[in-house]
Design a protein around this motif. Structure first.
Motif, PDB file in Angstrom:
ATOM      1  N   LEU A 103       0.440  -1.588   0.144  1.00 57.65           N
ATOM      2  CA  LEU A 103       0.105   0.096   0.267  1.00 57.65           C
ATOM      3  C   LEU A 103       0.614   0.171   0.339  1.00 57.65           C
ATOM      4  CD1 LEU A 103      -2.833  -1.302   2.465  1.00 57.65           C
ATOM      5  CD2 LEU A 103      -2.590  -0.544  -0.334  1.00 57.65           C
ATOM      6  N   HIS A 104       2.035   0.952   0.467  1.00 60.37           N
ATOM      7  CA  HIS A 104       3.063   2.267  -0.115  1.00 60.37           C
ATOM      8  C   HIS A 104       2.617   2.799  -1.478  1.00 60.37           C
ATOM      9  CE1 HIS A 104       5.269   2.747   4.458  1.00 60.37           C
ATOM     10  NE2 HIS A 104       5.207   1.320   4.126  1.00 60.37           N
ATOM     11  N   MET A 105       2.805   1.824  -2.522  1.00 62.75           N
ATOM     12  CA  MET A 105       3.168   1.919  -3.844  1.00 62.75           C
ATOM     13  C   MET A 105       1.703   2.795  -3.952  1.00 62.75           C
ATOM     14  SD  MET A 105       5.365  -0.686  -5.984  1.00 62.75           S
ATOM     15  CE  MET A 105       3.216  -1.614  -5.745  1.00 62.75           C
ATOM     16  N   ASP A 106       0.697   2.322  -3.315  1.00 65.72           N
ATOM     17  CA  ASP A 106      -0.835   3.744  -3.817  1.00 65.72           C
ATOM     18  C   ASP A 106      -0.317   4.997  -2.697  1.00 65.72           C
ATOM     19  OD1 ASP A 106      -1.248   1.507  -5.460  1.00 65.72           O
ATOM     20  OD2 ASP A 106      -2.095   0.582  -3.358  1.00 65.72           O
ATOM     21  N   GLY A 107       0.023   4.661  -2.030  1.00 70.78           N
ATOM     22  CA  GLY A 107       0.093   6.399  -0.840  1.00 70.78           C
ATOM     23  C   GLY A 107      -0.986   6.145   0.250  1.00 70.78           C
ATOM     24  N   LYS A 108      -1.049   4.813   0.574  1.00 71.65           N
ATOM     25  CA  LYS A 108      -1.978   3.829   1.409  1.00 71.65           C
ATOM     26  C   LYS A 108      -1.363   3.924   3.050  1.00 71.65           C
ATOM     27  CE  LYS A 108      -5.835   3.916  -1.447  1.00 71.65           C
ATOM     28  NZ  LYS A 108      -7.059   3.281  -1.756  1.00 71.65           N
ATOM     29  N   ALA A 109      -0.333   4.476   3.076  1.00 72.20           N
ATOM     30  CA  ALA A 109       1.197   3.658   4.003  1.00 72.20           C
ATOM     31  C   ALA A 109       2.074   4.300   4.166  1.00 72.20           C
ATOM     32  CB  ALA A 109       1.553   2.458   3.975  1.00 72.20           C
ATOM     33  N   LEU A 110       1.830   4.441   6.008  1.00 71.96           N
ATOM     34  CA  LEU A 110       3.489   4.958   6.384  1.00 71.96           C
ATOM     35  C   LEU A 110       4.047   4.537   7.421  1.00 71.96           C
ATOM     36  CD1 LEU A 110       1.792   8.543   7.101  1.00 71.96           C
ATOM     37  CD2 LEU A 110       3.793   8.425   5.047  1.00 71.96           C
ATOM     38  N   ASP A 111       5.631   4.537   7.426  1.00 67.81           N
ATOM     39  CA  ASP A 111       5.810   3.774   9.074  1.00 67.81           C
ATOM     40  C   ASP A 111       6.230   4.769   9.299  1.00 67.81           C
ATOM     41  OD1 ASP A 111       5.622   1.467   7.748  1.00 67.81           O
ATOM     42  OD2 ASP A 111       7.375   1.203   6.605  1.00 67.81           O
ATOM     43  N   ILE A 112       6.423   4.524  10.987  1.00 68.09           N
ATOM     44  CA  ILE A 112       6.562   6.003  11.616  1.00 68.09           C
ATOM     45  C   ILE A 112       6.590   5.436  12.907  1.00 68.09           C
ATOM     46  CG2 ILE A 112       4.438   7.171  10.092  1.00 68.09           C
ATOM     47  CD1 ILE A 112       2.767   6.189  12.964  1.00 68.09           C
ATOM     48  N   ARG A 113       7.165   6.813  13.499  1.00 69.73           N
ATOM     49  CA  ARG A 113       7.013   7.002  15.150  1.00 69.73           C
ATOM     50  C   ARG A 113       6.539   7.994  15.370  1.00 69.73           C
ATOM     51  NH1 ARG A 113      13.046   6.291  14.077  1.00 69.73           N
ATOM     52  NH2 ARG A 113      13.704   3.739  13.477  1.00 69.73           N
ATOM     53  N   LEU A 114       6.760   8.168  16.468  1.00 72.20           N
ATOM     54  CA  LEU A 114       6.221   9.241  17.487  1.00 72.20           C
ATOM     55  C   LEU A 114       7.051  10.208  18.588  1.00 72.20           C
ATOM     56  CD1 LEU A 114       3.043  11.750  17.490  1.00 72.20           C
ATOM     57  CD2 LEU A 114       2.731  10.546  18.588  1.00 72.20           C
ATOM     58  N   SER A 115       7.833  11.367  18.059  1.00 71.36           N
ATOM     59  CA  SER A 115       8.349  12.096  19.338  1.00 71.36           C
ATOM     60  C   SER A 115       7.876  11.543  20.925  1.00 71.36           C
ATOM     61  CB  SER A 115       9.374  12.832  18.762  1.00 71.36           C
ATOM     62  OG  SER A 115       8.363  14.030  19.129  1.00 71.36           O
ATOM     63  N   GLY A 116       8.746  10.977  21.622  1.00 75.34           N
ATOM     64  CA  GLY A 116       7.826  11.493  22.911  1.00 75.34           C
ATOM     65  C   GLY A 116       6.720  10.285  23.301  1.00 75.34           C
ATOM     66  N   CYS A 117       6.464   9.067  22.586  1.00 75.58           N
ATOM     67  CA  CYS A 117       6.056   7.707  22.331  1.00 75.58           C
ATOM     68  C   CYS A 117       6.638   7.036  21.776  1.00 75.58           C
ATOM     69  CB  CYS A 117       3.896   8.535  21.563  1.00 75.58           C
ATOM     70  SG  CYS A 117       3.418   6.877  21.788  1.00 75.58           S
ATOM     71  N   ASP A 118       6.122   5.543  22.951  1.00 74.33           N
ATOM     72  CA  ASP A 118       6.541   4.589  22.863  1.00 74.33           C
ATOM     73  C   ASP A 118       5.897   3.801  22.122  1.00 74.33           C
ATOM     74  OD1 ASP A 118       8.015   1.981  23.904  1.00 74.33           O
ATOM     75  OD2 ASP A 118       5.926   1.591  24.135  1.00 74.33           O
ATOM     76  N   ILE A 119       6.845   3.012  20.441  1.00 73.91           N
ATOM     77  CA  ILE A 119       5.690   2.436  19.275  1.00 73.91           C
ATOM     78  C   ILE A 119       5.042   1.959  20.039  1.00 73.91           C
ATOM     79  CG2 ILE A 119       8.085   3.090  18.038  1.00 73.91           C
ATOM     80  CD1 ILE A 119       8.446  -0.093  18.414  1.00 73.91           C
ATOM     81  N   LYS A 120       5.282   1.017  21.638  1.00 68.97           N
ATOM     82  CA  LYS A 120       3.337  -0.091  22.029  1.00 68.97           C
ATOM     83  C   LYS A 120       2.582   0.290  21.540  1.00 68.97           C
ATOM     84  CE  LYS A 120       6.431  -3.837  22.800  1.00 68.97           C
ATOM     85  NZ  LYS A 120       7.123  -4.573  23.830  1.00 68.97           N
ATOM     86  N   GLN A 121       2.719   1.726  22.434  1.00 74.31           N
ATOM     87  CA  GLN A 121       1.819   2.443  22.766  1.00 74.31           C
ATOM     88  C   GLN A 121       0.758   3.254  21.713  1.00 74.31           C
ATOM     89  OE1 GLN A 121       2.670   6.322  24.426  1.00 74.31           O
ATOM     90  NE2 GLN A 121       0.498   6.443  25.279  1.00 74.31           N
TER      91      GLN A 121
END
Length: 191
Positions: free
Chosen positions: A141-159
């Motif tokens: 879906l990255h190829m369709d502009g419908k996906a992102l791989d992210i982190r959020l600063s100040g936030c645990d990735i499990k949260q």
């Protein structure tokens, strides 16, 4: 909604065209199937995101929605920032993806910036990643502009993962070894 007038001069009552009827049904259905987490999103006066693309170093705080509509300039700025950093190719990203990020951030309460690991992926980049590592979908879906791989600063990735899952708005994957969360606007599924 498109209204078509009958051609008989004796009949002046407008009737709904087939296309207008189907369009109205589609819009009503979209509202009915919209995840409940998005129900309150329209109350915000504007929607903005702070983004930091880790591969290009670019940072931007972008207002992408205001006064009841998506902002063309804001969407274009985000599309540029989320381009394929390997090829420079740009693609129109799904605005619902930005709404998903906006809602995740509101749910968690972290006001940091989103770190972008992967946004749009050209077919060439996707093939290369698929050949060099496991877990890359052939029709990502990255190829369709419908996906992102992210982190959020100040936030645990499990949260972050839990919050994204709670929206029930698309696919959400947790990659603890690589330290990111995948979100997309495809069908609801979790890993």
């Amino acid at each position: 909604m498109a209204v078509k007038k009958k051609t008989d001069p004796g009949l002046r009552t407008p009737t709904l065209s087939r296309r207008g009827f189907l369009g109205g049904c589609a819009a009503a259905t979209a509202v009915l199937v919209m995840p409940s987490a998005f129900a309150g999103i329209n109350r915000a006066a504007e929607r903005a995101l702070a983004l930091h693309h880790l591969h290009t170093g670019e940072r931007s705080r972008v207002t992408y929605w205001a006064e009841g509509a998506y902002l063309r300039d804001g969407l274009q700025e985000i599309n540029h920032l989320l381009r394929d950093h390997r090829t420079g190719d740009q693609h129109k990203m799904d605005p619902q993806l930005f709404d998903l990020l906006y809602q995740v951030q509101a749910r968690i309460g972290c006001r940091g910036e989103f770190h972008i690991i992967s946004g749009y992926r050209s077919p060439k980049t996707n093939r290369m990643l698929r050949n060099n590592s496991g877990g890359v979908a052939k029709r990502s879906l990255h190829m369709d502009g419908k996906a992102l791989d992210i982190r959020l600063s100040g936030c645990d990735i499990k949260q972050l993962h839990r919050a994204a899952k709670s929206l029930k708005a698309g696919g959400v994957g947790l990659y603890t070894q690589s330290n990111f969360v995948h979100v997309d606007t495809g069908r609801v599924r979790y890993w």
